[in-house]
Design a protein around this motif. Structure first.
Motif, PDB file in Angstrom:
ATOM      1  N   MET A 212      31.943  39.337  48.155  1.00 29.71           N
ATOM      2  CA  MET A 212      33.351  39.010  47.997  1.00 29.71           C
ATOM      3  C   MET A 212      33.539  37.916  46.956  1.00 29.71           C
ATOM      4  N   GLY A 213      34.217  38.272  45.864  1.00 31.32           N
ATOM      5  CA  GLY A 213      34.547  37.295  44.840  1.00 31.32           C
ATOM      6  C   GLY A 213      36.052  37.213  44.666  1.00 31.32           C
ATOM      7  N   VAL A 214      36.587  36.006  44.473  1.00 24.75           N
ATOM      8  CA  VAL A 214      38.030  35.829  44.327  1.00 24.75           C
ATOM      9  C   VAL A 214      38.357  35.278  42.948  1.00 24.75           C
ATOM     10  N   SER A 215      39.582  35.542  42.509  1.00 27.69           N
ATOM     11  CA  SER A 215      40.023  35.092  41.186  1.00 27.69           C
ATOM     12  C   SER A 215      41.509  34.775  41.229  1.00 27.69           C
ATOM     13  N   GLU A 216      41.945  33.935  40.293  1.00 26.73           N
ATOM     14  CA  GLU A 216      43.358  33.550  40.248  1.00 26.73           C
ATOM     15  C   GLU A 216      44.208  34.628  39.603  1.00 26.73           C
ATOM     16  N   THR A 217      43.616  35.428  38.740  1.00 31.51           N
ATOM     17  CA  THR A 217      44.313  36.549  38.102  1.00 31.51           C
ATOM     18  C   THR A 217      43.540  37.827  38.397  1.00 31.51           C
ATOM     19  N   PRO A 218      44.177  38.993  38.344  1.00 33.58           N
ATOM     20  CA  PRO A 218      43.457  40.234  38.663  1.00 33.58           C
ATOM     21  C   PRO A 218      42.374  40.541  37.638  1.00 33.58           C
ATOM     22  N   ILE A 219      41.169  40.857  38.141  1.00 37.48           N
ATOM     23  CA  ILE A 219      40.044  41.239  37.292  1.00 37.48           C
ATOM     24  C   ILE A 219      39.581  42.624  37.725  1.00 37.48           C
ATOM     25  N   PHE A 220      39.592  43.559  36.816  1.00 40.12           N
ATOM     26  CA  PHE A 220      39.129  44.914  37.112  1.00 40.12           C
ATOM     27  C   PHE A 220      37.651  45.018  36.747  1.00 40.12           C
ATOM     28  N   VAL A 221      36.832  45.322  37.750  1.00 41.97           N
ATOM     29  CA  VAL A 221      35.375  45.327  37.580  1.00 41.97           C
ATOM     30  C   VAL A 221      34.861  46.745  37.803  1.00 41.97           C
ATOM     31  N   PRO A 222      34.192  47.339  36.821  1.00 42.72           N
ATOM     32  CA  PRO A 222      33.661  48.700  36.997  1.00 42.72           C
ATOM     33  C   PRO A 222      32.733  48.783  38.203  1.00 42.72           C
ATOM     34  N   GLY A 223      32.989  49.767  39.074  1.00 39.31           N
ATOM     35  CA  GLY A 223      32.113  49.987  40.215  1.00 39.31           C
ATOM     36  C   GLY A 223      32.312  49.038  41.377  1.00 39.31           C
ATOM     37  N   VAL A 224      33.317  48.164  41.289  1.00 45.89           N
ATOM     38  CA  VAL A 224      33.579  47.192  42.345  1.00 45.89           C
ATOM     39  C   VAL A 224      35.023  47.368  42.806  1.00 45.89           C
ATOM     40  N   TRP A 225      35.240  47.376  44.116  1.00 44.77           N
ATOM     41  CA  TRP A 225      36.585  47.603  44.646  1.00 44.77           C
ATOM     42  C   TRP A 225      37.514  46.456  44.286  1.00 44.77           C
ATOM     43  N   LEU A 236      45.064  34.594  46.207  1.00 48.33           N
ATOM     44  CA  LEU A 236      43.976  34.903  45.280  1.00 48.33           C
ATOM     45  C   LEU A 236      43.669  36.393  45.301  1.00 48.33           C
ATOM     46  N   TRP A 237      43.172  36.891  44.182  1.00 47.86           N
ATOM     47  CA  TRP A 237      42.778  38.298  44.067  1.00 47.86           C
ATOM     48  C   TRP A 237      41.339  38.461  44.531  1.00 47.86           C
ATOM     49  N   LEU A 238      41.070  39.561  45.209  1.00 47.12           N
ATOM     50  CA  LEU A 238      39.740  39.831  45.763  1.00 47.12           C
ATOM     51  C   LEU A 238      39.084  41.016  45.071  1.00 47.12           C
ATOM     52  N   ASN A 239      37.817  40.843  44.677  1.00 46.93           N
ATOM     53  CA  ASN A 239      36.952  41.964  44.290  1.00 46.93           C
ATOM     54  C   ASN A 239      35.852  42.081  45.332  1.00 46.93           C
ATOM     55  N   GLY A 377      34.566  39.042  33.934  1.00 44.15           N
ATOM     56  CA  GLY A 377      35.427  37.866  33.848  1.00 44.15           C
ATOM     57  C   GLY A 377      35.299  36.860  34.970  1.00 44.15           C
ATOM     58  N   HIS A 378      34.517  37.163  36.009  1.00 42.95           N
ATOM     59  CA  HIS A 378      34.278  36.173  37.061  1.00 42.95           C
ATOM     60  C   HIS A 378      33.309  35.102  36.560  1.00 42.95           C
ATOM     61  N   HIS A 379      33.410  33.905  37.120  1.00 38.31           N
ATOM     62  CA  HIS A 379      32.502  32.804  36.767  1.00 38.31           C
ATOM     63  C   HIS A 379      31.908  32.261  38.064  1.00 38.31           C
ATOM     64  N   ILE A 380      30.780  32.830  38.463  1.00 41.17           N
ATOM     65  CA  ILE A 380      30.175  32.546  39.766  1.00 41.17           C
ATOM     66  C   ILE A 380      28.897  31.737  39.573  1.00 41.17           C
ATOM     67  N   ASN A 381      28.777  30.640  40.324  1.00 35.73           N
ATOM     68  CA  ASN A 381      27.561  29.826  40.211  1.00 35.73           C
ATOM     69  C   ASN A 381      26.881  29.562  41.547  1.00 35.73           C
ATOM     70  N   THR A 382      27.501  29.974  42.652  1.00 39.09           N
ATOM     71  CA  THR A 382      26.928  29.701  43.978  1.00 39.09           C
ATOM     72  C   THR A 382      27.170  30.886  44.906  1.00 39.09           C
ATOM     73  N   VAL A 383      26.137  31.224  45.688  1.00 36.31           N
ATOM     74  CA  VAL A 383      26.227  32.316  46.659  1.00 36.31           C
ATOM     75  C   VAL A 383      26.337  31.722  48.063  1.00 36.31           C
ATOM     76  N   PHE A 384      27.362  32.131  48.811  1.00 41.48           N
ATOM     77  CA  PHE A 384      27.527  31.726  50.210  1.00 41.48           C
ATOM     78  C   PHE A 384      27.172  32.934  51.075  1.00 41.48           C
ATOM     79  N   LEU A 385      26.134  32.785  51.882  1.00 41.17           N
ATOM     80  CA  LEU A 385      25.552  33.935  52.568  1.00 41.17           C
ATOM     81  C   LEU A 385      25.690  33.783  54.085  1.00 41.17           C
ATOM     82  N   CYS A 386      26.101  34.876  54.742  1.00 44.61           N
ATOM     83  CA  CYS A 386      26.190  34.868  56.198  1.00 44.61           C
ATOM     84  C   CYS A 386      25.848  36.258  56.731  1.00 44.61           C
ATOM     85  N   GLY A 387      25.779  36.374  58.044  1.00 43.74           N
ATOM     86  CA  GLY A 387      25.415  37.646  58.661  1.00 43.74           C
ATOM     87  C   GLY A 387      23.992  37.610  59.179  1.00 43.74           C
ATOM     88  N   GLY A 388      23.591  38.690  59.839  1.00 43.80           N
ATOM     89  CA  GLY A 388      22.297  38.741  60.504  1.00 43.80           C
ATOM     90  C   GLY A 388      21.107  38.482  59.599  1.00 43.80           C
TER      91      GLY A 388
END
Length: 482
Positions: A212-225, A236-239, A377-388
């Motif tokens: 799950m990545g969020v953005s302030e403006t809509p970003i269309f990413v090939p192969g990502v919902w 915020l917009w969600l991919n 167009g996303h700028h991601i530098n940290t992964v937050f991980l949860c789940g089993g």
């Protein structure tokens, strides 16, 4: 005398496509035809003794005949709910829908609502009636208060006071993202500190994984919902990227190996889980090498159920390459569908290596998704991980090393439950916004840093990873020309 409770009867639909019509029947488990319907098929005669039919027309007839078969049920249905909205309705008696479910799982848009033309195009124009009452004409943002809270009946069933606030729901993975992505990171020396939440990605990993990545403006990413507005974090917009099988794949690979009974026995004797034992066994056989380097000659493509993101190719299969030095020749084995392949050893060492390579393949798939997000167009530098899977230190470290990004683990492993509680906290009015609640309630546990000295090795692994899918498609193309 108490009457015995009757077991529910199972029903099946049989469809017969004939030369002039499509027929369907509803048949119970005892072979009794309970209902039937038919729909004619168009036949064209372009010239004498030449007849043509349309496959599209045949499919449309199949759709119509099954709809006619269940028309009485369809007509009787008062509402159609996605599960989170059904539960909210049961709790409050209010038919309001969550923006998360109708945007991500249906075709609703936050700015335009429902699209009449879509429902008419697929033959469900009756859902447009009464301003979409059956599928929802009152949509709430996540965490908004639903109605007047718990009804007396729901309160009694749940053992809670009547009127307790109920927050508009989220899909489970989205709740997990909410429970972890907004945590306060001050003092942890992370690159996302003093950066907007858009610099983070939440990874919810269990049987399958979501990114799950969020953005302030809509970003269309090939192969990502997406992008979906306010579907997880309001405003915020969600991919949403995803891997169809992760925990399930690891389990399948381990339990399907011939050495699994030996693993099971030794793990039980040491009072450890099978995965804790495998991690320890890898530490024993690595010698002076870093654990990850044990797979220098073992490479896995992990898409046993097709690729969801970023390739969106359901035809892809699992794949493994083993390079063996045998009789002074390099022998290459490529095995589709099953990870367990031909090797000179079939013992616990091989099982541990395949387990490691599978975890690395999943992490390489995550890197593939992150690079696709960033290229768009996303700028991601940290992964937050949860789940089993966040409980497995090898899984976590491989994701840090292979993505080259720090991995932040939630203090509470059950981040989905924390996310759901955040919705309730906002609905109760205790927080002014979802963002405020996330910062207060989503707490950091452990931070796992990447081993940057291993970067070159994993860059090479990633290069091979991308070649695997390229080669698989080449092989399919060759065989399709047969």
């Amino acid at each position: 005398m108490h009457s015995k409770k009757q077991a529910p009867v199972k029903y099946y639909v049989g469809i017969d496509v004939g030369s002039a019509s499509v027929r369907a029947a509803l048949v119970d488990e005892f072979g009794t035809v309970v209902a039937h319907a038919d729909q004619p098929i168009q036949i064209w005669e372009p010239q004498p003794d030449h007849y043509e039919q349309s496959s599209a027309d045949i499919w449309a007839a199949c759709c119509l005949v099954t709809k006619n078969l269940q028309e009485s049920c369809w007509e009787k249905a008062g509402y159609f709910f996605d599960l989170p909205d059904f539960l909210s309705w049961k709790a409050t008696g209010v038919t309001a829908r969550s923006l998360c479910t109708v945007v991500c799982k249906w075709t609703y848009t936050s700015d335009g609502g429902w699209d009449d033309s879509f429902w008419k195009m697929i033959g469900l124009e009756d859902l447009v009636k009464d301003k979409y009452e059956k599928i929802g004409n009152h949509v709430l943002s996540p965490g908004e208060s639903v109605g007047k809270g718990l009804t007396p009946e729901a309160a009694k069933d749940l053992g809670l006071p009547e009127g307790i606030a109920v927050g508009a729901s989220l899909i489970d993975a989205h709740a997990g993202g909410l429970g972890v992505i907004g945590a306060d990171v001050k003092g942890h020396n992370l690159p996302c500190e003093n950066q907007p939440i858009t610099s983070r990605v939440a990874m919810i990993c269990g049987t399958s994984s979501c990114h799950m990545g969020v953005s302030e403006t809509p970003i269309f990413v090939p192969g990502v919902w997406g992008p979906y507005f306010s579907a997880m974090v309001p405003g915020l917009w969600l991919n949403e990227g995803g891997q169809s099988a992760t925990g399930k794949l690891i389990d399948h690979v381990v339990r399907g190996h011939v050495a699994f009974p030996e693993l099971q026995s030794k793990a039980a004797a040491s009072a450890h889980s099978i995965y804790t034992y495998l991690n320890s066994h890898l530490d024993l056989i690595k010698k002076s090498l870093p654990v990850g380097f044990l797979t220098v000659d073992l490479h896995v493509w992990p898409d046993f159920h097709g690729n969801r993101s970023p390739l969106t190719d359901l035809t892809l299969k699992g794949m493994k390459i083993i390079v063996l030095l045998w009789l002074d020749l390099y022998v290459f084995f490529l095995i589709f569908v099953q990870v367990v392949g031909l090797t000179l050893s079939r013992g616990l060492d091989e099982l541990a290596l395949i387990y490691l390579a599978t975890i690395q393949a999943i992490a390489l798939g995550t890197r593939h998704i992150l690079e696709t997000l960033q290229a768009a167009g996303h700028h991601i530098n940290t992964v937050f991980l949860c789940g089993g899977l966040s409980k497995n230190p090898l899984f976590v470290q491989m994701h840090a090393d292979i993505t080259g990004k720090p991995v932040v683990l939630s203090k509470e492993v059950e981040s989905v439950l924390v996310g759901a509680a955040i919705l309730g906290a906002c609905a109760s009015g205790d927080f002014a916004s979802i963002q405020e609640a996330m910062a207060k309630m989503g707490r950091i546990g452990r931070v796992v840093q990447p081993n940057h000295e291993h970067k070159r090795f994993y860059d090479k692994k990633y290069e091979v990873f991308l070649k695997l899918v390229e080669h698989q498609r080449e092989y399919r193309s060759i065989m399709n020309s047969f």
